[in-house]
Design a protein around this motif. Structure first.
Motif, PDB file in Angstrom:
ATOM      1  N   HIS A   1       0.859  -1.367  -0.087  1.00 14.57           N
ATOM      2  CA  HIS A   1       0.064  -0.146  -0.151  1.00 14.57           C
ATOM      3  C   HIS A   1       0.878   1.303  -0.104  1.00 14.57           C
ATOM      4  CE1 HIS A   1      -3.793  -2.059   0.495  1.00 14.57           C
ATOM      5  NE2 HIS A   1      -3.427  -2.901   1.144  1.00 14.57           N
ATOM      6  N   GLY A   2       2.124   1.349  -0.170  1.00 12.32           N
ATOM      7  CA  GLY A   2       3.013   2.176  -0.269  1.00 12.32           C
ATOM      8  C   GLY A   2       4.100   2.051  -1.411  1.00 12.32           C
ATOM      9  N   ASP A   3       5.440   2.189  -0.995  1.00 12.12           N
ATOM     10  CA  ASP A   3       6.441   1.757  -2.003  1.00 12.12           C
ATOM     11  C   ASP A   3       6.960   0.606  -1.662  1.00 12.12           C
ATOM     12  OD1 ASP A   3       6.269   4.172  -2.951  1.00 12.12           O
ATOM     13  OD2 ASP A   3       7.651   5.224  -1.632  1.00 12.12           O
ATOM     14  N   ALA A   4       7.718  -0.107  -2.581  1.00  8.09           N
ATOM     15  CA  ALA A   4       8.482  -1.468  -2.414  1.00  8.09           C
ATOM     16  C   ALA A   4       9.842  -1.322  -2.771  1.00  8.09           C
ATOM     17  CB  ALA A   4       7.583  -2.662  -3.109  1.00  8.09           C
ATOM     18  N   GLU A   5      10.715  -2.073  -2.143  1.00  2.40           N
ATOM     19  CA  GLU A   5      12.053  -1.680  -2.396  1.00  2.40           C
ATOM     20  C   GLU A   5      12.711  -3.418  -2.409  1.00  2.40           C
ATOM     21  OE1 GLU A   5      15.907   0.731  -1.054  1.00  2.40           O
ATOM     22  OE2 GLU A   5      14.527   0.692   0.207  1.00  2.40           O
TER      23      GLU A   5
ATOM     24  N   LEU B   1       3.796  -8.465  -8.088  1.00  6.24           N
ATOM     25  CA  LEU B   1       3.792  -7.814  -7.149  1.00  6.24           C
ATOM     26  C   LEU B   1       3.101  -6.323  -7.448  1.00  6.24           C
ATOM     27  CD1 LEU B   1       5.615  -6.135  -4.991  1.00  6.24           C
ATOM     28  CD2 LEU B   1       7.218  -5.699  -6.796  1.00  6.24           C
ATOM     29  N   PHE B   2       2.196  -6.098  -6.886  1.00  8.86           N
ATOM     30  CA  PHE B   2       1.339  -4.844  -6.970  1.00  8.86           C
ATOM     31  C   PHE B   2       1.465  -4.002  -5.940  1.00  8.86           C
ATOM     32  CE2 PHE B   2      -1.026  -8.767  -8.092  1.00  8.86           C
ATOM     33  CZ  PHE B   2      -0.900  -8.498  -9.691  1.00  8.86           C
ATOM     34  N   VAL B   3       1.909  -2.519  -6.593  1.00  6.61           N
ATOM     35  CA  VAL B   3       2.244  -1.559  -5.603  1.00  6.61           C
ATOM     36  C   VAL B   3       1.500  -0.388  -5.681  1.00  6.61           C
ATOM     37  CG1 VAL B   3       4.239  -0.211  -4.575  1.00  6.61           C
ATOM     38  CG2 VAL B   3       4.714  -2.517  -5.237  1.00  6.61           C
ATOM     39  N   GLN B   4       0.931   0.464  -4.748  1.00  6.23           N
ATOM     40  CA  GLN B   4       0.347   1.670  -4.875  1.00  6.23           C
ATOM     41  C   GLN B   4       1.481   2.567  -5.051  1.00  6.23           C
ATOM     42  OE1 GLN B   4      -2.370   2.037  -1.491  1.00  6.23           O
ATOM     43  NE2 GLN B   4      -3.915   0.980  -2.535  1.00  6.23           N
ATOM     44  N   GLY B   5       2.440   2.724  -4.634  1.00  2.49           N
ATOM     45  CA  GLY B   5       3.543   3.876  -4.661  1.00  2.49           C
ATOM     46  C   GLY B   5       4.285   3.216  -6.122  1.00  2.49           C
ATOM     47  N   SER B   6       5.731   3.303  -5.646  1.00  2.24           N
ATOM     48  CA  SER B   6       6.969   3.027  -6.518  1.00  2.24           C
ATOM     49  C   SER B   6       7.484   1.526  -6.257  1.00  2.24           C
ATOM     50  CB  SER B   6       7.740   4.078  -6.488  1.00  2.24           C
ATOM     51  OG  SER B   6       7.228   5.351  -7.154  1.00  2.24           O
ATOM     52  N   VAL B   7       8.284   1.077  -7.181  1.00  4.02           N
ATOM     53  CA  VAL B   7       8.923  -0.133  -6.898  1.00  4.02           C
ATOM     54  C   VAL B   7      10.360   0.226  -7.190  1.00  4.02           C
ATOM     55  CG1 VAL B   7       9.490  -2.489  -7.768  1.00  4.02           C
ATOM     56  CG2 VAL B   7       7.194  -1.574  -7.370  1.00  4.02           C
ATOM     57  N   HIS B   8      11.370   0.073  -6.641  1.00  3.20           N
ATOM     58  CA  HIS B   8      12.760   0.133  -6.820  1.00  3.20           C
ATOM     59  C   HIS B   8      13.397  -1.281  -6.435  1.00  3.20           C
ATOM     60  CE1 HIS B   8      16.918   2.446  -6.178  1.00  3.20           C
ATOM     61  NE2 HIS B   8      16.735   1.584  -6.969  1.00  3.20           N
TER      62      HIS B   8
ATOM     63  N   VAL C   1       4.674  -7.070 -12.599  1.00  2.00           N
ATOM     64  CA  VAL C   1       5.092  -5.993 -11.656  1.00  2.00           C
ATOM     65  C   VAL C   1       4.068  -4.699 -12.200  1.00  2.00           C
ATOM     66  CG1 VAL C   1       6.897  -4.489 -10.679  1.00  2.00           C
ATOM     67  CG2 VAL C   1       7.423  -6.933 -11.492  1.00  2.00           C
ATOM     68  N   ALA C   2       3.277  -4.281 -11.355  1.00  2.03           N
ATOM     69  CA  ALA C   2       2.550  -3.024 -11.639  1.00  2.03           C
ATOM     70  C   ALA C   2       2.476  -2.121 -10.443  1.00  2.03           C
ATOM     71  CB  ALA C   2       0.803  -3.582 -11.722  1.00  2.03           C
ATOM     72  N   ALA C   3       2.708  -0.694 -10.881  1.00  2.35           N
ATOM     73  CA  ALA C   3       2.787   0.049  -9.580  1.00  2.35           C
ATOM     74  C   ALA C   3       2.211   1.359 -10.261  1.00  2.35           C
ATOM     75  CB  ALA C   3       4.327   0.632  -9.584  1.00  2.35           C
ATOM     76  N   GLY C   4       1.694   2.051  -9.080  1.00  3.80           N
ATOM     77  CA  GLY C   4       0.768   3.456  -9.239  1.00  3.80           C
ATOM     78  C   GLY C   4       1.674   4.457  -9.657  1.00  3.80           C
ATOM     79  N   LYS C   5       3.064   4.444  -9.605  1.00  4.64           N
ATOM     80  CA  LYS C   5       3.796   5.622  -9.766  1.00  4.64           C
ATOM     81  C   LYS C   5       4.945   5.042 -10.615  1.00  4.64           C
ATOM     82  CE  LYS C   5       3.032   8.255  -5.490  1.00  4.64           C
ATOM     83  NZ  LYS C   5       3.515   8.837  -4.472  1.00  4.64           N
ATOM     84  N   ARG C   6       6.109   4.634 -10.260  1.00  5.28           N
ATOM     85  CA  ARG C   6       7.259   4.387 -10.912  1.00  5.28           C
ATOM     86  C   ARG C   6       7.873   2.867 -10.775  1.00  5.28           C
ATOM     87  NH1 ARG C   6      12.906   7.669 -11.252  1.00  5.28           N
ATOM     88  NH2 ARG C   6      11.998   8.331 -13.065  1.00  5.28           N
ATOM     89  N   VAL C   7       8.339   2.201 -11.633  1.00  2.00           N
ATOM     90  CA  VAL C   7       9.032   1.123 -11.542  1.00  2.00           C
ATOM     91  C   VAL C   7      10.471   1.365 -12.033  1.00  2.00           C
ATOM     92  CG1 VAL C   7       9.488  -1.428 -12.280  1.00  2.00           C
ATOM     93  CG2 VAL C   7       7.163  -0.713 -11.808  1.00  2.00           C
ATOM     94  N   TRP C   8      11.469   0.806 -11.288  1.00  2.00           N
ATOM     95  CA  TRP C   8      12.788   1.271 -11.572  1.00  2.00           C
ATOM     96  C   TRP C   8      13.367  -0.227 -11.317  1.00  2.00           C
ATOM     97  CZ3 TRP C   8      16.594   5.353  -8.948  1.00  2.00           C
ATOM     98  CH2 TRP C   8      17.747   5.192  -9.325  1.00  2.00           C
TER      99      TRP C   8
ATOM    100  N   ALA D   1       3.646   0.970 -15.020  1.00  2.00           N
ATOM    101  CA  ALA D   1       3.536   2.030 -14.205  1.00  2.00           C
ATOM    102  C   ALA D   1       3.302   3.183 -14.656  1.00  2.00           C
ATOM    103  CB  ALA D   1       4.935   1.967 -13.247  1.00  2.00           C
ATOM    104  N   TRP D   2       3.200   4.331 -13.848  1.00  2.00           N
ATOM    105  CA  TRP D   2       3.129   5.621 -14.593  1.00  2.00           C
ATOM    106  C   TRP D   2       4.238   5.893 -15.340  1.00  2.00           C
ATOM    107  CZ3 TRP D   2      -1.033   8.287 -15.124  1.00  2.00           C
ATOM    108  CH2 TRP D   2      -0.906   9.790 -15.481  1.00  2.00           C
ATOM    109  N   ASP D   3       5.446   5.695 -14.737  1.00  2.00           N
ATOM    110  CA  ASP D   3       6.786   5.660 -15.502  1.00  2.00           C
ATOM    111  C   ASP D   3       7.805   4.503 -15.305  1.00  2.00           C
ATOM    112  OD1 ASP D   3       9.523   7.688 -14.909  1.00  2.00           O
ATOM    113  OD2 ASP D   3       8.105   7.228 -13.228  1.00  2.00           O
TER     114      ASP D   3
END
Length: 96
Positions: free
Chosen positions: A14-18, A29-36, A47-54, A72-74
């Motif tokens: 429900h936030g970011d994943a690292e 992996l489903f993330v509301q924030g970003s994945v790094h 892998v799906a993110a609401g913000k960024r996947v790096w 992801a968004w980007d």
């Protein structure tokens, strides 16, 4: 996820994943924030993110016989990243 850790199963954050170097996820992996992903990570599912996947260096998503998408968004891909499947980004995509 800690360095060189292995997790089996789908994960929703429900936030970011690292994922630290060498961590592996056998599942989606489903993330509301970003994945790094810091590098040398293995992710077998989508892998799906609401913000960024790096995806850091030497990351692999999916397998040749089991495709997995990245969305992801980007999306940012470091060197030597392999994605067996589709990549979708809304705003921007970058490869290094």
């Amino acid at each position: 996820m800690g360095q060189d850790s292995i997790l089996t199963g789908n994960v929703k954050v429900h936030g970011d994943a690292e994922l630290l170097a060498g961590a592996a996820l056998a599942g989606a992996l489903f993330v509301q924030g970003s994945v790094h992903c810091h590098g040398n990570n293995r992710l077998s599912g989508p892998v799906a993110a609401g913000k960024r996947v790096w995806l850091g260096p030497d990351c692999v998503v999916g397998r040749a016989d089991a495709k997995a998408s990245v969305s992801a968004w980007d999306v940012r891909l470091d060197h030597d990243v392999t994605v067996f499947g589709r990549i979708a980004c809304v705003e921007a995509g970058e490869t290094l």
